[in-house]
Design a protein around this motif. Structure first.
Motif, PDB file in Angstrom:
ATOM      1  N   LEU A 327       0.810  -1.216   0.000  1.00 28.96           N
ATOM      2  CA  LEU A 327       0.000   0.000   0.000  1.00 28.96           C
ATOM      3  C   LEU A 327       0.843   1.265   0.000  1.00 28.96           C
ATOM      4  O   LEU A 327       0.330   2.350  -0.302  1.00 28.96           O
ATOM      5  N   ASP A 328       2.128   1.152   0.364  1.00 29.36           N
ATOM      6  CA  ASP A 328       2.950   2.362   0.453  1.00 29.36           C
ATOM      7  C   ASP A 328       3.044   3.090  -0.881  1.00 29.36           C
ATOM      8  O   ASP A 328       3.083   4.319  -0.924  1.00 29.36           O
ATOM      9  N   TYR A 329       3.060   2.363  -1.999  1.00 28.21           N
ATOM     10  CA  TYR A 329       3.120   3.020  -3.304  1.00 28.21           C
ATOM     11  C   TYR A 329       1.862   3.852  -3.560  1.00 28.21           C
ATOM     12  O   TYR A 329       1.940   4.988  -4.042  1.00 28.21           O
ATOM     13  N   ALA A 330       0.688   3.273  -3.252  1.00 28.49           N
ATOM     14  CA  ALA A 330      -0.559   4.005  -3.468  1.00 28.49           C
ATOM     15  C   ALA A 330      -0.662   5.210  -2.538  1.00 28.49           C
ATOM     16  O   ALA A 330      -1.120   6.278  -2.945  1.00 28.49           O
ATOM     17  N   ILE A 331      -0.230   5.056  -1.293  1.00 26.91           N
ATOM     18  CA  ILE A 331      -0.301   6.165  -0.335  1.00 26.91           C
ATOM     19  C   ILE A 331       0.578   7.318  -0.797  1.00 26.91           C
ATOM     20  O   ILE A 331       0.178   8.490  -0.749  1.00 26.91           O
ATOM     21  N   VAL A 332       1.774   7.006  -1.258  1.00 30.25           N
ATOM     22  CA  VAL A 332       2.683   8.045  -1.740  1.00 30.25           C
ATOM     23  C   VAL A 332       2.106   8.719  -2.984  1.00 30.25           C
ATOM     24  O   VAL A 332       2.144   9.943  -3.121  1.00 30.25           O
ATOM     25  N   ALA A 333       1.566   7.914  -3.908  1.00 32.22           N
ATOM     26  CA  ALA A 333       1.004   8.485  -5.132  1.00 32.22           C
ATOM     27  C   ALA A 333      -0.193   9.388  -4.838  1.00 32.22           C
ATOM     28  O   ALA A 333      -0.405  10.388  -5.523  1.00 32.22           O
ATOM     29  N   GLN A 334      -0.989   9.041  -3.809  1.00 33.01           N
ATOM     30  CA  GLN A 334      -2.139   9.869  -3.444  1.00 33.01           C
ATOM     31  C   GLN A 334      -1.722  11.159  -2.750  1.00 33.01           C
ATOM     32  O   GLN A 334      -2.417  12.169  -2.842  1.00 33.01           O
ATOM     33  N   SER A 335      -0.596  11.127  -2.036  1.00 27.97           N
ATOM     34  CA  SER A 335      -0.235  12.225  -1.138  1.00 27.97           C
ATOM     35  C   SER A 335       0.567  13.323  -1.809  1.00 27.97           C
ATOM     36  O   SER A 335       0.471  14.490  -1.418  1.00 27.97           O
ATOM     37  N   LEU A 336       1.388  12.972  -2.800  1.00 28.12           N
ATOM     38  CA  LEU A 336       2.305  13.942  -3.388  1.00 28.12           C
ATOM     39  C   LEU A 336       1.726  14.570  -4.654  1.00 28.12           C
ATOM     40  O   LEU A 336       0.858  13.967  -5.310  1.00 28.12           O
ATOM     41  N   PRO A 337       2.204  15.767  -5.043  1.00 24.99           N
ATOM     42  CA  PRO A 337       1.746  16.399  -6.286  1.00 24.99           C
ATOM     43  C   PRO A 337       2.095  15.527  -7.500  1.00 24.99           C
ATOM     44  O   PRO A 337       3.075  14.778  -7.472  1.00 24.99           O
ATOM     45  N   PRO A 338       1.310  15.597  -8.566  1.00 23.75           N
ATOM     46  CA  PRO A 338       1.566  14.772  -9.752  1.00 23.75           C
ATOM     47  C   PRO A 338       2.971  14.934 -10.317  1.00 23.75           C
ATOM     48  O   PRO A 338       3.542  13.970 -10.841  1.00 23.75           O
ATOM     49  N   GLY A 339       3.547  16.123 -10.213  1.00 26.77           N
ATOM     50  CA  GLY A 339       4.884  16.341 -10.744  1.00 26.77           C
ATOM     51  C   GLY A 339       5.988  15.654  -9.980  1.00 26.77           C
ATOM     52  O   GLY A 339       7.144  15.654 -10.427  1.00 26.77           O
ATOM     53  N   LEU A 340       5.664  15.049  -8.835  1.00 23.49           N
ATOM     54  CA  LEU A 340       6.680  14.374  -8.024  1.00 23.49           C
ATOM     55  C   LEU A 340       6.430  12.881  -7.868  1.00 23.49           C
ATOM     56  O   LEU A 340       7.226  12.195  -7.220  1.00 23.49           O
ATOM     57  N   THR A 341       5.342  12.359  -8.433  1.00 20.37           N
ATOM     58  CA  THR A 341       5.003  10.965  -8.182  1.00 20.37           C
ATOM     59  C   THR A 341       6.040   9.996  -8.732  1.00 20.37           C
ATOM     60  O   THR A 341       6.319   8.962  -8.129  1.00 20.37           O
ATOM     61  N   GLY A 342       6.639  10.315  -9.877  1.00 20.82           N
ATOM     62  CA  GLY A 342       7.667   9.434 -10.432  1.00 20.82           C
ATOM     63  C   GLY A 342       8.884   9.348  -9.540  1.00 20.82           C
ATOM     64  O   GLY A 342       9.381   8.261  -9.220  1.00 20.82           O
ATOM     65  N   ARG A 343       9.368  10.517  -9.110  1.00 19.26           N
ATOM     66  CA  ARG A 343      10.533  10.544  -8.224  1.00 19.26           C
ATOM     67  C   ARG A 343      10.227   9.908  -6.871  1.00 19.26           C
ATOM     68  O   ARG A 343      11.049   9.182  -6.306  1.00 19.26           O
ATOM     69  N   ALA A 344       9.032  10.161  -6.350  1.00 16.99           N
ATOM     70  CA  ALA A 344       8.670   9.599  -5.050  1.00 16.99           C
ATOM     71  C   ALA A 344       8.584   8.075  -5.115  1.00 16.99           C
ATOM     72  O   ALA A 344       9.075   7.378  -4.218  1.00 16.99           O
ATOM     73  N   ALA A 345       7.976   7.548  -6.175  1.00 13.88           N
ATOM     74  CA  ALA A 345       7.829   6.101  -6.298  1.00 13.88           C
ATOM     75  C   ALA A 345       9.182   5.414  -6.472  1.00 13.88           C
ATOM     76  O   ALA A 345       9.445   4.372  -5.862  1.00 13.88           O
ATOM     77  N   THR A 346      10.048   5.984  -7.300  1.00 16.83           N
ATOM     78  CA  THR A 346      11.357   5.357  -7.501  1.00 16.83           C
ATOM     79  C   THR A 346      12.248   5.519  -6.275  1.00 16.83           C
ATOM     80  O   THR A 346      13.046   4.623  -5.963  1.00 16.83           O
ATOM     81  N   CYS A 347      12.114   6.635  -5.564  1.00 19.86           N
ATOM     82  CA  CYS A 347      12.870   6.808  -4.316  1.00 19.86           C
ATOM     83  C   CYS A 347      12.424   5.765  -3.294  1.00 19.86           C
ATOM     84  O   CYS A 347      13.261   5.140  -2.619  1.00 19.86           O
TER      85      CYS A 347
END
Length: 446
Positions: A327-347
């Protein structure tokens, strides 16, 4: 030519144009990640490899996979999932084809590394693509389907690959897999919508902004270590524990691990659907994850007891409950701005891979404190200590989450929780309405 930058306007279009091509890429990535375990005998029969070379040949995939995570994250945010993933899969197809034509350890090593680098963005590109095409409330369930597709790929690397070897050798198998990856790249290029133009200033986000984000830090503090334990133990020590402590033979261990792969598929889908159900009732995904991870840690304490009759059940429960960590991937994708979702997911992915490596190595170090017997098996006491240490290390993160949640609730916690649920419901309705209006729909999704 890719479709327009507009997101698909119906669930069927989202499935066919976004989910299916990217899920297929993740499926192939997990299949190729695990395939060497089945092809060991064929590789040793064709190329003279020492045990250390065989281990390095398998692990170099993960090294290359981890090294490309952050560059891929920045590329996903800047150029979009479809363009980046198409080029990466072409690199992967080249690595797979070269691996099937290699005749020395050095050739196999470089081809395997190229394969890992090319497949390093499959799941992250899928997360990025569906995050822009699916309403936020549906992200946990869709991410669960993606994880299930990966579990199906890992399962395909077992019995189906063995059956395929009855009709061809490992070189022919890799040639077929290279064609499959090329076909997947073509599907993404033709079907997947092109990335929308980036919002002004969105590309200026950095990894520092991701790491400073409060939601990202809260998610990592609660879920990183359990996810690393799940990923690290399932891939190495779970089978050894069943063999050394339970006394099961290779066939029985293989069967139990296969049941574990089935549990990954079922658990990922079930967790995603449960998260979506809980969200409609005002429960945040992070709260649901904390409850599931509490049960996950309880199973690890039970595993430390080494009760032989319960070993098969505990091994399946470990994998089933461990899928909650996804669930951590979905939580991060929901929480961060769209312009950061790629970096957040790979981080996040890089942290999980690094953590899994530390867990695998640390578990082995604890076992090494006890001598092995004549069959090179560790005693049950060694596994009790190793599982006990890992479970204990995960307890502080859970305690901090529940204590912090209790403090934020304050003396009138029930009233505040009720108010928050009403506000979240209203915000969720407005978000869905805005999202559907942008897709050209006449009414909100139900």
């Amino acid at each position: 030519m890719a479709s327009s930058s507009l997101a698909p306007r119906s669930p069927l279009a989202v499935f066919a144009l976004v989910f299916l091509p990217f899920a297929l890429g993740h499926y192939l990535s997990c299949l190729l990640r695990a395939i060497n375990a089945v092809l060991t005998a064929q590789l040793l029969g064709s190329v003279a490899l020492t045990p250390s070379q065989l281990g390095l040949l398998t692990s170099v995939f993960f090294v290359a996979f981890a090294l490309v995570q952050l560059p891929i994250g920045m590329a996903l945010d800047r150029y979009g999932a479809s363009r980046v993933q198409c080029w990466l899969m072409l690199v992967a197809a080249l690595g797979i084809w070269l691996f099937g034509r290699s005749h020395s350890f050095a050739e196999l090593l470089w081809a395997r590394a190229l394969m890992g680098a090319g497949l390093g963005g499959c799941f992250m590109a899928a997360v990025k693509a569906v995050s822009g095409a699916v309403a936020p409330a549906r992200l946990p369930s869709v991410h669960g389907y993606l994880i299930a597709a990966g579990g199906l790929g890992a399962a395909t690397a077992t019995l189906p690959v063995r059956l395929a070897l009855a009709y061809t050798d490992w070189r022919g198998l890799f040639a077929a897999l290279a064609l499959a990856v090329l076909a997947c790249a073509l599907l993404i290029r033709v079907l997947a919508p092109a990335a929308a133009p980036p919002v002004a200033g969105a590309s200026q986000g950095s990894l520092r902004a991701v790491c400073r984000d409060r939601a990202f830090r809260r998610t990592v503090s609660l879920m990183l270590l359990p996810h690393s334990v799940f990923f690290g133990l399932q891939g190495l020590w779970l089978g050894r524990w069943l063999s050394d402590v339970g006394g099961y033979d290779d066939a029985a261990v293989a069967y139990l691990l296969y049941l574990g792969m089935a549990a990954v598929i079922f658990g990922a889908i079930a967790v995603g659907m449960l998260a979506q159900w809980a969200a409609r009732r005002g429960m945040a995904p992070l709260q649901l994850a904390a409850i599931g991870l509490t049960l996950f840690v309880a199973v690890q304490f039970a595993m430390a007891c080494n009760s032989r009759p319960s070993l098969p059940l505990l091994s399946v429960l470990f994998v089933l409950l461990g899928t909650v960590a996804g669930l951590d991937y979905a939580i991060v994708a929901q929480s961060l701005p769209p312009g950061l979702t790629g970096r957040a997911a790979t981080c996040l992915n890089l942290l999980i891979f690094t953590g899994a490596f530390v867990v695998q190595a640390g578990f082995g170090l604890v076992l090494g404190c006890w001598p092995v017997n004549a069959l090179h098996q560790y005693p049950p006491q060694a596994y009790s200590a190793a599982f006990g240490v890992l479970a204990a290390l995960q307890v502080p993160g859970l305690l901090l989450f529940f204590i912090g949640r209790h403090r934020r609730a304050g003396p009138s916690g029930k009233m505040m929780a009720c108010t928050a649920a009403m506000i979240n419901s209203k915000e969720d309705y407005e978000t869905r309405s805005l999202w559907t209006s942008r897709q050209g729909k006449t009414r909100p999704d139900r």
